[in-house]
Each structure stands twice: as structure tokens, then as C-alpha cells.
Design a protein around this motif. Structure first.
Motif, PDB file in Angstrom:
ATOM      1  N   ALA A  37       0.832  -1.210   0.000  1.00 15.72           N
ATOM      2  CA  ALA A  37       0.000   0.000   0.000  1.00 15.72           C
ATOM      3  C   ALA A  37       0.863   1.255   0.000  1.00 15.72           C
ATOM      4  CB  ALA A  37      -0.935   0.000   1.212  1.00 15.72           C
ATOM      5  N   ALA A  38       1.935   1.242   0.784  1.00 15.20           N
ATOM      6  CA  ALA A  38       2.848   2.390   0.807  1.00 15.20           C
ATOM      7  C   ALA A  38       3.529   2.564  -0.539  1.00 15.20           C
ATOM      8  CB  ALA A  38       3.886   2.212   1.912  1.00 15.20           C
ATOM      9  N   GLU A  39       3.925   1.478  -1.153  1.00 17.71           N
ATOM     10  CA  GLU A  39       4.560   1.528  -2.476  1.00 17.71           C
ATOM     11  C   GLU A  39       3.580   2.055  -3.522  1.00 17.71           C
ATOM     12  OE1 GLU A  39       7.603   1.320  -5.148  1.00 17.71           O
ATOM     13  OE2 GLU A  39       7.726   0.928  -2.996  1.00 17.71           O
ATOM     14  N   GLN A  40       2.329   1.623  -3.444  1.00 14.47           N
ATOM     15  CA  GLN A  40       1.314   2.101  -4.380  1.00 14.47           C
ATOM     16  C   GLN A  40       1.088   3.605  -4.222  1.00 14.47           C
ATOM     17  OE1 GLN A  40      -0.059   0.490  -6.865  1.00 14.47           O
ATOM     18  NE2 GLN A  40      -1.343   2.207  -7.463  1.00 14.47           N
ATOM     19  N   GLN A  41       1.045   4.084  -2.982  1.00 14.81           N
ATOM     20  CA  GLN A  41       0.883   5.515  -2.738  1.00 14.81           C
ATOM     21  C   GLN A  41       2.069   6.298  -3.303  1.00 14.81           C
ATOM     22  OE1 GLN A  41       0.340   5.813   1.481  1.00 14.81           O
ATOM     23  NE2 GLN A  41      -1.876   5.499   1.362  1.00 14.81           N
ATOM     24  N   LYS A  42       3.252   5.745  -3.151  1.00 12.39           N
ATOM     25  CA  LYS A  42       4.453   6.401  -3.670  1.00 12.39           C
ATOM     26  C   LYS A  42       4.398   6.490  -5.198  1.00 12.39           C
ATOM     27  CE  LYS A  42       9.098   5.979  -2.260  1.00 12.39           C
ATOM     28  NZ  LYS A  42      10.236   5.134  -1.924  1.00 12.39           N
ATOM     29  N   VAL A  43       3.976   5.421  -5.857  1.00  9.11           N
ATOM     30  CA  VAL A  43       3.873   5.402  -7.315  1.00  9.11           C
ATOM     31  C   VAL A  43       2.826   6.419  -7.780  1.00  9.11           C
ATOM     32  CG1 VAL A  43       3.111   3.980  -9.263  1.00  9.11           C
ATOM     33  CG2 VAL A  43       4.707   3.057  -7.596  1.00  9.11           C
ATOM     34  N   GLU A  44       1.686   6.472  -7.088  1.00  2.29           N
ATOM     35  CA  GLU A  44       0.635   7.422  -7.457  1.00  2.29           C
ATOM     36  C   GLU A  44       1.097   8.864  -7.261  1.00  2.29           C
ATOM     37  OE1 GLU A  44      -2.711   6.265  -5.113  1.00  2.29           O
ATOM     38  OE2 GLU A  44      -3.122   4.486  -6.337  1.00  2.29           O
ATOM     39  N   ARG A  45       1.848   9.112  -6.202  1.00  2.00           N
ATOM     40  CA  ARG A  45       2.381  10.465  -5.952  1.00  2.00           C
ATOM     41  C   ARG A  45       3.352  10.867  -7.056  1.00  2.00           C
ATOM     42  NH1 ARG A  45       3.673  14.534  -2.433  1.00  2.00           N
ATOM     43  NH2 ARG A  45       5.868  15.029  -2.159  1.00  2.00           N
ATOM     44  N   GLU A  46       4.212   9.958  -7.455  1.00  2.00           N
ATOM     45  CA  GLU A  46       5.164  10.269  -8.521  1.00  2.00           C
ATOM     46  C   GLU A  46       4.456  10.503  -9.850  1.00  2.00           C
ATOM     47  OE1 GLU A  46       8.452  10.977  -8.472  1.00  2.00           O
ATOM     48  OE2 GLU A  46       8.135  10.945  -6.313  1.00  2.00           O
ATOM     49  N   ALA A  47       3.340   9.822 -10.075  1.00  2.00           N
ATOM     50  CA  ALA A  47       2.579  10.028 -11.309  1.00  2.00           C
ATOM     51  C   ALA A  47       1.932  11.411 -11.322  1.00  2.00           C
ATOM     52  CB  ALA A  47       1.521   8.942 -11.452  1.00  2.00           C
ATOM     53  N   ARG A  48       1.565  11.932 -10.150  1.00  4.19           N
ATOM     54  CA  ARG A  48       0.968  13.267 -10.063  1.00  4.19           C
ATOM     55  C   ARG A  48       2.015  14.379 -10.091  1.00  4.19           C
ATOM     56  NH1 ARG A  48      -1.686  10.971  -5.654  1.00  4.19           N
ATOM     57  NH2 ARG A  48      -0.500  12.318  -4.284  1.00  4.19           N
ATOM     58  N   ARG A  49       3.281  14.055  -9.845  1.00  9.65           N
ATOM     59  CA  ARG A  49       4.335  15.073  -9.760  1.00  9.65           C
ATOM     60  C   ARG A  49       4.461  15.788 -11.098  1.00  9.65           C
ATOM     61  NH1 ARG A  49       8.706  15.770  -6.409  1.00  9.65           N
ATOM     62  NH2 ARG A  49       8.288  13.781  -5.427  1.00  9.65           N
ATOM     63  N   PRO A  50       4.379  17.128 -11.089  1.00  9.60           N
ATOM     64  CA  PRO A  50       4.475  17.865 -12.349  1.00  9.60           C
ATOM     65  C   PRO A  50       5.908  17.892 -12.888  1.00  9.60           C
ATOM     66  CG  PRO A  50       4.233  19.387 -10.515  1.00  9.60           C
ATOM     67  CD  PRO A  50       4.113  17.995  -9.959  1.00  9.60           C
ATOM     68  N   ALA A  51       6.009  18.083 -14.196  1.00  8.73           N
ATOM     69  CA  ALA A  51       7.300  18.175 -14.857  1.00  8.73           C
ATOM     70  C   ALA A  51       7.546  19.617 -15.278  1.00  8.73           C
ATOM     71  CB  ALA A  51       7.337  17.255 -16.071  1.00  8.73           C
ATOM     72  N   CYS A  52       8.792  19.967 -15.435  1.00 16.56           N
ATOM     73  CA  CYS A  52       9.187  21.306 -15.864  1.00 16.56           C
ATOM     74  C   CYS A  52       8.690  21.549 -17.289  1.00 16.56           C
ATOM     75  CB  CYS A  52      10.703  21.439 -15.803  1.00 16.56           C
ATOM     76  SG  CYS A  52      11.336  22.985 -16.477  1.00 16.56           S
ATOM     77  N   ALA A  53       8.125  22.735 -17.529  1.00 17.29           N
ATOM     78  CA  ALA A  53       7.637  23.078 -18.859  1.00 17.29           C
ATOM     79  C   ALA A  53       8.790  23.356 -19.818  1.00 17.29           C
ATOM     80  CB  ALA A  53       6.720  24.299 -18.780  1.00 17.29           C
ATOM     81  N   GLY A  54       9.971  23.631 -19.268  1.00 14.28           N
ATOM     82  CA  GLY A  54      11.117  23.937 -20.110  1.00 14.28           C
ATOM     83  C   GLY A  54      11.892  22.705 -20.546  1.00 14.28           C
ATOM     84  N   CYS A  55      12.283  21.881 -19.581  1.00 16.12           N
ATOM     85  CA  CYS A  55      13.162  20.745 -19.906  1.00 16.12           C
ATOM     86  C   CYS A  55      12.496  19.387 -19.689  1.00 16.12           C
ATOM     87  CB  CYS A  55      14.446  20.835 -19.081  1.00 16.12           C
ATOM     88  SG  CYS A  55      14.202  20.704 -17.298  1.00 16.12           S
ATOM     89  N   GLY A  56      11.370  19.333 -18.986  1.00 13.39           N
ATOM     90  CA  GLY A  56      10.653  18.080 -18.807  1.00 13.39           C
ATOM     91  C   GLY A  56      11.053  17.268 -17.592  1.00 13.39           C
ATOM     92  N   THR A  57      12.018  17.725 -16.797  1.00 10.56           N
ATOM     93  CA  THR A  57      12.383  16.971 -15.599  1.00 10.56           C
ATOM     94  C   THR A  57      11.313  17.153 -14.529  1.00 10.56           C
ATOM     95  OG1 THR A  57      13.641  18.828 -14.692  1.00 10.56           O
ATOM     96  CG2 THR A  57      14.864  17.216 -15.998  1.00 10.56           C
ATOM     97  N   LYS A  58      11.189  16.171 -13.654  1.00 10.49           N
ATOM     98  CA  LYS A  58      10.200  16.232 -12.576  1.00 10.49           C
ATOM     99  C   LYS A  58      10.641  17.292 -11.551  1.00 10.49           C
ATOM    100  CE  LYS A  58       7.540  12.690 -13.695  1.00 10.49           C
ATOM    101  NZ  LYS A  58       6.105  12.663 -13.688  1.00 10.49           N
ATOM    102  N   LEU A  59       9.678  18.032 -11.011  1.00 12.31           N
ATOM    103  CA  LEU A  59       9.982  19.046 -10.006  1.00 12.31           C
ATOM    104  C   LEU A  59      10.333  18.373  -8.684  1.00 12.31           C
ATOM    105  CD1 LEU A  59       7.166  21.692 -10.637  1.00 12.31           C
ATOM    106  CD2 LEU A  59       9.470  21.633 -11.570  1.00 12.31           C
ATOM    107  N   THR A  60      11.205  19.014  -7.911  1.00 14.04           N
ATOM    108  CA  THR A  60      11.566  18.493  -6.591  1.00 14.04           C
ATOM    109  C   THR A  60      10.391  18.693  -5.641  1.00 14.04           C
ATOM    110  OG1 THR A  60      12.466  20.617  -5.876  1.00 14.04           O
ATOM    111  CG2 THR A  60      14.005  19.072  -6.933  1.00 14.04           C
ATOM    112  N   ASP A  61      10.436  18.029  -4.486  1.00 13.09           N
ATOM    113  CA  ASP A  61       9.355  18.161  -3.511  1.00 13.09           C
ATOM    114  C   ASP A  61       9.193  19.617  -3.067  1.00 13.09           C
ATOM    115  OD1 ASP A  61       8.631  15.502  -3.520  1.00 13.09           O
ATOM    116  OD2 ASP A  61       9.892  14.972  -1.802  1.00 13.09           O
TER     117      ASP A  61
END
Length: 121
Positions: A37-61
Motif C-alpha cells: 500500500a505504501a509503495e502504491q501511494q508512492k507510485v501514485e504520488r510520482e505520477a501526479r508530480r508535475p514536470a518542468c515546462a522547459g526541460c521536462g524533468t520532474k519538479l523536486t518536492d
């Protein structure tokens, strides 16, 4: 029937206790369920994490939290960009502003020579 009285335990109303191996197996299964369950929550959180509009990398917390707290962009704040892209955007904007000011300073005579300057003479 004195032997029956000796076998009575205080928790006998809840039924017999499962054997130790069964309890261990149940406990391991429960811990595994929690881990999944914790792993699933982590995966879902990473899927919601926005990416930079300039270079596409995921934003830090920290950047993600700041972007959620202050979603409106400003002259020196770009919530959809990562730190590196934001630094480049701010530098480019300030450089363009400086160049614009330099151009205005270099051409003071052209501004004074309009229709209204003819009326002043």
C-alpha cells in the motif's frame, strides 16, 4: 472434571489462540500488505508530480510545494519551471529589459522630434 478448569484461559471467550506459526504468517502477510500500500501511494504520488515546462524533468518536492502554494507566475517566479530553467528565464528577462533600457537611452533625439515637439517651437 477438574482437568477442564485448568485449561480455561481468560481469553477463551475469543476462541483458541492460533498456533505461533500461523500468527507469524498472518503478521508477515499484514506487513507485506502495508508495504504494498505504501509503495502504491508512492507510485501514485510520482505520477501526479508535475514536470518542468522547459526541460521536462520532474519538479523536486520543495519546488512542487512552492508551486502549489503560489501558483500565479510573476516577474521572477515561474511555478511551471524547475530551478535551472527559472534561473535562465529570469536572466533572459532581465537581459532583455536592460537591452530595452539601453536602446531608449541611445535614441533620446528621436523621441523629442515628434508632432508635439513641433508645436512647442
Amino acid at each position: 472434571m477438574p482437568g477442564i478448569e485448568r485449561d480455561v484461559r481468560p481469553d477463551a471467550s475469543h476462541g483458541p489462540r492460533p498456533p505461533r506459526l500461523q500468527r507469524d504468517r498472518i503478521e508477515r502477510a499484514y506487513k507485506e500488505q502495508l508495504r504494498r500500500a505504501a509503495e502504491q501511494q508512492k507510485v501514485e504520488r510520482e505520477a501526479r508530480r508535475p514536470a518542468c515546462a522547459g526541460c521536462g524533468t520532474k519538479l523536486t518536492d520543495d519546488r512542487w510545494k512552492a508551486a502549489q502554494a503560489h501558483p500565479t507566475p510573476g516577474p521572477r517566479w515561474h511555478p511551471t519551471l524547475c530551478d535551472g530553467c527559472e534561473d535562465r528565464a529570469v536572466r533572459a528577462a532581465s537581459q532583455a529589459e536592460n537591452e530595452h533600457q539601453e536602446q531608449e537611452e541611445q535614441i533620446p533625439g528621436q523621441k523629442a522630434g515628434g508632432w508635439f515637439s513641433r508645436l512647442r517651437t
